[in-house]
Structures are given as structure tokens and as C-alpha cells.
Enzyme design. Structure first.
Site, PDB file in Angstrom:
ATOM      1  N   SER A 240       0.640  -1.553   0.073  1.00 62.03           N
ATOM      2  CA  SER A 240       0.015   0.196  -0.384  1.00 62.03           C
ATOM      3  C   SER A 240       0.941   0.731  -0.314  1.00 62.03           C
ATOM      4  O   SER A 240       1.894   1.008  -0.277  1.00 62.03           O
ATOM      5  CB  SER A 240      -1.106  -0.063   1.485  1.00 62.03           C
ATOM      6  N   LYS A 241       0.435   2.699   0.089  1.00 58.13           N
ATOM      7  CA  LYS A 241       0.932   3.176  -0.431  1.00 58.13           C
ATOM      8  C   LYS A 241       2.205   3.536   1.252  1.00 58.13           C
ATOM      9  O   LYS A 241       2.826   4.404   1.194  1.00 58.13           O
ATOM     10  CB  LYS A 241      -0.024   5.032  -0.733  1.00 58.13           C
ATOM     11  N   ARG A 242       1.361   3.166   1.700  1.00 56.32           N
ATOM     12  CA  ARG A 242       2.545   3.132   3.354  1.00 56.32           C
ATOM     13  C   ARG A 242       3.937   2.389   2.775  1.00 56.32           C
ATOM     14  O   ARG A 242       4.463   3.132   3.379  1.00 56.32           O
ATOM     15  CB  ARG A 242       2.167   1.802   4.270  1.00 56.32           C
ATOM     16  N   GLY A 244       5.205   2.914  -0.294  1.00 54.36           N
ATOM     17  CA  GLY A 244       6.240   3.623  -0.880  1.00 54.36           C
ATOM     18  C   GLY A 244       4.814   3.971  -2.220  1.00 54.36           C
ATOM     19  O   GLY A 244       4.030   3.631  -2.245  1.00 54.36           O
TER      20      GLY A 244
END
Ligand code: GLU
Length: 468
Positions: A240-242, A244
Site C-alpha cells: 500500500s502507499k505506506r 512507497g
């Protein structure tokens, strides 16, 4: 052998995610390998979440990766009359039925079932109602799932998967507003588009038995399924965006080449002995779905960076120069306005740059009129003898019949012999004079790329500024 047909069927509710891109790639590769057809279908039945911007982002991402499609793009939103026909057919054949239960009734039944420790399944109230007069009451249409038996398939990646039909609900295939639902339209499309193989994320495994029952009810051949494991982050949580960037195009903007991305994505799950480097052409030959692993791939940014460095290093400088222009423009440099030839510039930098951003940053000094100089480097490299050495060097360079790296090297050698010095006593000063920095491309290449006039100008300016 009949024609092989595969598809990529993204929902346009955001950018093209790396996981989606990998699914697209696997489908594309298998279609190419088997001389089949690759179809692009946009699953936009969820009108509230689908946007034109996302559709464009999907096209852009596919094009950037080089994944062209043979048919489509088809939009589910264009096919509502077709879905309606299929629903009517199932109702007429008794394979689907109208359900008049209200949301409140269903909710009450759900709660009761949960309280009694049962599964919150539809209880079948309307399953065997005699045909009703249409009195304006709202209804949904449900698929009549067999109560007994097992639905199974041989997944090309996961092996045999079975579900008890009793576990499956009587799926709603048409909502009260008359619109068809997701699992139903996917099947209708895969039937009308004659899909033979479906490769998709394993988040769809639970949909597959429901879909297989619909194929069977429609009397259509069931395609072969391959469910690809998810991509995880380093902490083993779903990517996920966490972790990158997860948008494919964000990687372009961060200076990655599409061939690095393709190579990276394919290896996230698929392997071919110890080999790491694969072009699209290699992949068409070597890819097979049987070699896709069952366990989830872990996204490793360092490996992607390593691949990118490889593709920059070995890339065609003409193409890299072309791709570099927007990155240079972002940095206020337009090579069309003057300065050294960009292809020559790229050749001096591609050996060491890991991303196009590094390549762009590294190229800037070539196009600057006034360099600033690394102070520490200057303190070490310049002394009272430097101006005379640099001036003598310029004279030697000016006398060369041609300014190529081999002759430039020769000029340095002569200078060193005449003055009784080592390269370390003049090289760093030349490097700083030409680039402003202590880390730059090779000195000979830099001189060749800048040309005599610019080299001379830069050295004279360095003497004037640094040797006061
Ligand atoms: N639209 C689905 C998704 O984006 C894909 C469905 C399928 O491949 O069957 O996950």
C-alpha cells in the site's frame, strides 16, 4: 487448437497500481506467447467510483509499459442492455428469481442468524415463490445457487480449489434499480468476449465459484483460471502507499524506465532459473504461468533500482536522451537552446546513474553558464601551480587534430611528462573547472563532450574565479 483469449479488466477507480500492472503483464505475455488475443475491458459498472481520469491513467500506464491490446477498450457501462438480456434469460429459465425481501427484512434475518450462531446467508424466502404479478414492489434478482454439490476448478497457480455450494449465497445479480452486479457482468463479458483464460489477483478467488456457477447456468464454457498472489510490502502487509509509491506512473516520474518496471514486475512472482534480466521479447518466449509461485511476492525497491540502473547503463543513448528532456525541462534546462549534444552527454553519465532523475541532475552542469564550485574540492585541488598547468593543458588541447577521448588522454600524458607531475596534480582541478564538482563523468569524456571552446571557457573562468 482454438484461439487463446485473455483480458485485463481493471476497475477505473484510481491510478494503475503495480499489482494491476503485473496482472496485465501476465495476461499480455500469455496472449503473445500463445499467439492469442489480449483484450482490454474497463469494468466501470460502479458509476459512483469510476472516473474518466482513472480510465486515462490506465491507458497511460499500459502504453508506458508497452502493453498494447488487440481488442477494446470495451466499457461495461456500454453493455447494460446485453446484461439485461442475459438476466431475463436466466429468470425465464428459472435459474434466477425475483426477490422482494426489503433491506429491513434482510437485516433482521441476518441479525437473527448471527445470534443463533448461523451464517448470515439469504434464507431463500423468495426462492420458490410462484410467479408474481408486477405490482410495483421493488425487487432484486437473485441467482439460484444449487444447494448441494461442490464447485471446483484447477487453478493454474494454486492447484485445485473447491467450494461447497451450500456455502454460497443466492447472489444478487440485479439491483432494485435494474442495474446488474459485479460478478454477473464479469461472467457475461467473459462469455461474450470468449475468454479462454482468466489471470487475476487472488483477491478474486472467492468470486470464482459463484462465477463458475453462472457460466454453467448460461451453458457457456468455463475459462481456465489463474489467481496470482498479492504483492506485499517488506513488512509482509499488502502493498500500500505506506510502503512507497504504488502507482505505475509514479515510478516513471521517479525516473524509472518502463523496461525496468516490466522486468521487475514479472519477477515478482515468476522465475526462470537464476536469470534476472528479461526484455519483453525474452519474456514472450520464456514466460509460463506454471512458473508463477504460489506465495506472495515482496516488493523490493532496491531490486527495482538495481534493474533500473542496469537498463540505464545498457540503454540506447539516443532513446535515453529523448526520455531525459522532460526531466531536464523540469530543472529549467532545455538542451534544444544550446549546450553540448544531449546524446553525447548521456553517454558520459549512463554508466553511473540509477534513475533518470540522477541522469538529469548529473547532466545539469553541462548546460550551466556559471558553475558554482565545490569548496572543499577546490581547497584540495587548487594551489599556486594550478593556473599555469591548466593554461598549458588548454594549449595542448587546442593543438590536437581532433578532440576525442584517446587524443585528450594523450595530451594529459604529455603535459604530465613535461611538467613532471602526476594526474592527481591536475585532474581534480580540471574536473572542478569543468563540472564544479568532485564527482563527475570521466575528465576526457567531459572535455570531448563540451568541446574545445566550452572547455577553454570553463577553465579560464575557473582560473579567474578560483585563483585570485
Ligand atoms: N475489475 C477487477 C479488478 O480490477 C478484475 C476482475 C477480473 O479480472 O475478473 O480487480
Amino acid at each position: 487448437m482454438s484461439e487463446v483469449r485473455l483480458r485485463f479488466a481493471p476497475s477505473p477507480t484510481g491510478y494503475l497500481h503495480v499489482g494491476g500492472a503485473r496482472t496485465a503483464l501476465f495476461n499480455w505475455l500469455l496472449a503473445k506467447k500463445q499467439h492469442g488475443t489480449f483484450v482490454l475491458r474497463i469494468e466501470d459498472t460502479d458509476v459512483t467510483r469510476s472516473t474518466q481520469e482513472s480510465v486515462d491513467a490506465i491507458f497511460e500506464g499500459m502504453k508506458w509499459l508497452g502493453l498494447d491490446w488487440d481488442e477494446g477498450p470495451f466499457f461495461q457501462s456500454d453493455c447494460f442492455p446485453v446484461y439485461k438480456e442475459y438476466i431475463d434469460r436466466l429468470v425465464a429459465e428459472g435459474k434466477a428469481y425475483k426477490c422482494y425481501c426489503t433491506v429491513e427484512e434482510l437485516e433482521a434475518k441476518r441479525e437473527k442468524a448471527l445470534k443463533e450462531g448461523g451464517k448470515p446467508k439469504y434464507d431463500g424466502t423468495c426462492r420458490d415463490l410462484p410467479p408474481q404479478e408486477d405490482d410495483g414492489r421493488p425487487y432484486v434478482i437473485r441467482f439460484r445457487t444449487p444447494k448441494e454439490g461442490v464447485t471446483s476448478w484447477n487453478d493454474l497457480i494454486k492447484g485445485k480449489i473447491s467450494f461447497e455450494n451450500a456455502e454460497l449465497d443466492d447472489l444478487i445479480i440485479q439491483r432494485t434499480d435494474g442495474t446488474p452486479t459485479y460478478n454477473f457482468v464479469v461472467v457475461v463479458d467473459d462469455v461474450t468476449m470468449r475468454m479462454t483464460t482468466v489471470i487475476r489477483g487472488d483477491d478474486h478467488v472467492n468470486n470464482t465459484p459463484r462465477q463458475i456457477l453462472i457460466y454453467e447456468a448460461l451453458g457457456a464454457p468455463v475459462p481456465v483460471f489463474a489467481h496470482v498472489p498479492m504483492i506485499l510490502g517488506a513488512d509482509k502487509a499488502r502493498l500500500s502507499k505506506r510502503h512507497g509509491a504504488t502507482s505505475v506512473m509514479a515510478y516513471r516520474d521517479m525516473g524509472f524506465l518502463p523496461e525496468a518496471m516490466v522486468n521487475y514486475l514479472v519477477r515478482l512472482g515468476w522465475s526462470y532459473g537464476d536469470e534476472e534480466i528479461f526484455s519483453l521479447t525474452d519474456l514472450i518466449e520464456k514466460f509460463s504461468i506454471e512458473n508463477v509461485g504460489r506465495s506472495a511476492g515482496v516488493f523490493n525497491p532496491d531490486k527495482l533500482l538495481w534493474l533500473n540502473a542496469h537498463y540505464i547503463k545498457t540503454g540506447d543513448p539516443v532513446r535515453l536522451a529523448d526520455l531525459l528532456i522532460p526531466f531536464l525541462k523540469e530543472r529549467g534546462v532545455d538542451p534544444a537552446q544550446g549546450g553540448p549534444d544531449l546524446v553525447a552527454v548521456v553517454k558520459t553519465l549512463q554508466e553511473r546513474a540509477k534513475t533518470m532523475l540522477e541522469l538529469a541532475d548529473g547532466a545539469l552542469f553541462y548546460y550551466k553558464d556559471e558553475l558554482s564550485y565545490d569548496e572543499q574540492g577546490v581547497a584540495k585541488a587548487f594551489n599556486a601551480d594550478t593556473p599555469a598547468l591548466l593554461t598549458a593543458l588548454v594549449e595542448k588541447l587546442a593543438a590536437l587534430p581532433a578532440l576525442d577521448a584517446a587524443q585528450i588522454e594523450q595530451a594529459f600524458k604529455e603535459l604530465m611528462a613535461e611538467k613532471g607531475i602526476k594526474l592527481g596534480q591536475v585532474g581534480p582541478a580540471v574536473r572542478l573547472s569543468l563540472s564544479g564538482s568532485t564527482a563527475s563523468p570521466g575528465i576526457y569524456e567531459m572535455i570531448e563532450t563540451l568541446g574545445l571552446t566550452e572547455t577553454k571557457k570553463r577553465i579560464e573562468r575557473a582560473i579567474a574565479v578560483l585563483c585570485r
